[in-house]
Design an enzyme around this catalytic site. Structure first.
Site, PDB file in Angstrom:
ATOM      1  N   SER A   1       0.679  -1.334   0.435  1.00 26.15           N
ATOM      2  CA  SER A   1      -0.311   0.343   0.200  1.00 26.15           C
ATOM      3  C   SER A   1       0.660   0.627  -0.283  1.00 26.15           C
ATOM      4  O   SER A   1       2.028   1.372   0.438  1.00 26.15           O
ATOM      5  CB  SER A   1      -1.353   0.216   1.196  1.00 26.15           C
ATOM      6  N   LYS A  30       0.777  -3.205   4.488  1.00 26.07           N
ATOM      7  CA  LYS A  30       0.394  -4.149   3.640  1.00 26.07           C
ATOM      8  C   LYS A  30       0.712  -5.106   2.884  1.00 26.07           C
ATOM      9  O   LYS A  30       2.156  -4.948   2.323  1.00 26.07           O
ATOM     10  CB  LYS A  30      -1.355  -3.319   2.720  1.00 26.07           C
ATOM     11  N   GLU A  85      -6.876 -10.641  -6.973  1.00 26.42           N
ATOM     12  CA  GLU A  85      -8.631  -9.217  -6.929  1.00 26.42           C
ATOM     13  C   GLU A  85      -8.266  -9.287  -8.963  1.00 26.42           C
ATOM     14  O   GLU A  85      -9.612  -9.318  -9.292  1.00 26.42           O
ATOM     15  CB  GLU A  85      -8.125  -8.507  -6.107  1.00 26.42           C
TER      16      GLU A  85
END
Ligand code: ARG
Length: 460
Positions: free
Chosen positions: A284, A290, A297
């Protein structure tokens, strides 16, 4: 406002109209140059053998044209062959180049054919190669999933329904379920491959030509199993073929998308069943801790895209009247993109499966006593209790359930296709057959093309 029209092989066309009608063909047709050259080579061989006196094209003219076509293929690989806007598309770009190089000989190449059957042919030749490559990609994923499943065949994993813990299961069962899904997808791809394996060349504008062309010969020279018979159907099958192939691709993506969804779930810290290598995650820009599963996805999102492409081609053709319509050109972009997305998704899936590790502690932690409730009821059945009574008994004594050993629980299910009844040898046999199919088809295709070009293909 009208500007000075651009001179093209097929008339002088207003610049804006030319740009609008050529659309993205100038870029997209680059993928079709090799196929277009192969098609022209086979066509010219057939023309030179046509029973006409005098011969339309002599053997030496045939050789010159084929040499020039091979040179265009080589330039394409170096990135030096260009399709210009004034060419409109690959077909006129190649014809223009042949004419520039060979004069009147080049002008003969378009005898007895139309761009309509040419583009239909190019797309089928392109699709043939891409379908084989996609099958290879699927087979590699299956191979990786099966190796992982075999290694983890005795590793317990809670089986879920409604996302709730349901029954003892295994990592092996989970992973090989996707391999089996991909086997079904391979059958769809092979089916699409067989539909595609028909040569449309010689259908010309969709109504044949008053010349003794030999469609069987062209089909044979290009390694097709047969020509499409009815010339009008050969023309109308453009778009339908793309639609069939994209549907098969979208089934592959459906399998990958559901695998990706499971992966996203089971790699999240709350589950932590599987661990993704850090290099397969993205960070991130704001939150330093992260490790996001963006690739998974996107795989999920891209499945919708491929399905959208399949639908857009279907929608594009469903109301078209018989005979060529320029609308068909618009099927090219979704077709090429749908195939590209499927192939790249397969290689990403393959990479992730191979890099995947399991977290035994987290997997075992999921086994609360309740997960064994059904197994316990079935034990009562074995002791002579009718199932419904056993079910009621376990349900009313649910808090008293004792833990069972998950390893033992999954080892007990030995019947066909259950945790301890997975038939890896049959899977392996099917995989071998798929590899052999691709190998044989490629071999036959390369042999045919090498013969028609007079140089070793695909090396050139
Ligand atoms: N680029 C065109 C296509 O993809 C080639 C065929 C053009 N034919 C025609 N009759 N205008 O459809």
């Amino acid at each position: 406002m009208t500007t000075k029209p651009t001179k093209t092989l097929v008339g002088n066309i207003d610049k804006d109209i030319l740009a609008y009608t050529a659309g993205r063909d100038v870029e997209l047709d680059v993928s079709l140059i090799e196929a277009d050259c192969m098609g022209s080579a086979a066509h010219v061989v057939m023309l030179s053998q046509m029973p006409l006196k005098p011969a339309l094209i002599s053997k030496s003219q045939e050789n010159k044209i084929i040499k020039a076509l091979v040179s265009i293929m080589r330039q394409t690989r170096k990135g030096t062959f260009k399709i210009r806007l004034a060419d409109q598309d690959v077909h006129l770009a190649v014809e223009q180049t042949l004419t520039q190089q060979l004069g009147d000989i080049g002008k003969k190449i378009h005898t007895g054919r139309s761009r309509n059957d040419q583009v239909a042919l190019d797309l089928r030749l392109y699709a043939k190669d891409q379908l084989l490559a996609t099958l290879e990609g699927v087979a590699c994923c299956v191979d990786a999933l099966l190796s992982f499943a075999k290694k983890q065949v005795a590793m317990p994993m809670v089986g879920r329904t409604h996302m709730q813990p349901a029954m003892p299961s295994s990592v092996g069962l989970w992973a090989s379920s996707f391999a089996e899904g991909l086997f079904d997808d391979m059958a769809l791809l092979i089916n699409a491959y067989e539909f595609n394996d028909q040569s449309p060349l010689g259908s010309a504008a969709g109504y044949g030509v008053p010349l003794p062309i030999d469609r069987e010969l062209v089909s044979h020279l290009l390694g097709f199993s047969r020509p499409c018979h009815n010339v009008l159907y050969a023309s109308n099958s453009r778009g339908k073929i793309e639609s069939i192939i994209l549907s098969a691709m979208s089934q592959v993506m459906l399998t990958l998308s559901r695998w990706a969804q499971d992966m996203i779930l089971y790699t999240m810290p709350e589950f932590n069943y599987f661990v993704l290598p850090k290099a397969f995650c993205t960070g991130s820009s704001m939150m330093p801790q992260k490790n996001n599963p963006d690739a998974l996805e996107l795989m999920r999102a891209k499945a919708s895209k491929v399905q959208g492409h399949a639908l857009s081609v279907y929608d594009l053709i469903k109301g078209l009247p018989s005979g060529y319509q320029r609308d068909l050109q618009e099927a090219k972009e979704p077709f090429l993109e749908g195939i590209h997305i499927t192939r790249t998704s397969l290689s990403v899936c393959h990479k992730i499966v191979r890099g995947l590790t399991v977290n035994k502690k987290a997997l075992l932690k999921g086994f609360t006593a309740e997960v064994f409730a059904t197994d316990r009821a079935i034990e009562c059945v074995a002791e002579g209790m009718p199932f419904r009574d056993a079910y009621d008994y376990v349900k009313t004594h649910i808090d008293e359930l004792k833990d069972m050993d998950p390893y033992e629980a999954i080892a007990k299910k030995q019947h066909l296709g259950a945790t301890a009844g997975l038939d890896f040898p049959t899977y392996k046999k099917r995989l071998k057959e798929a590899h052999a199919f691709v190998r044989e088809e490629r071999k036959a295709f390369n042999k045919a093309i090498s013969k028609v070009l007079g140089v070793a293909y695909p090396d050139l």
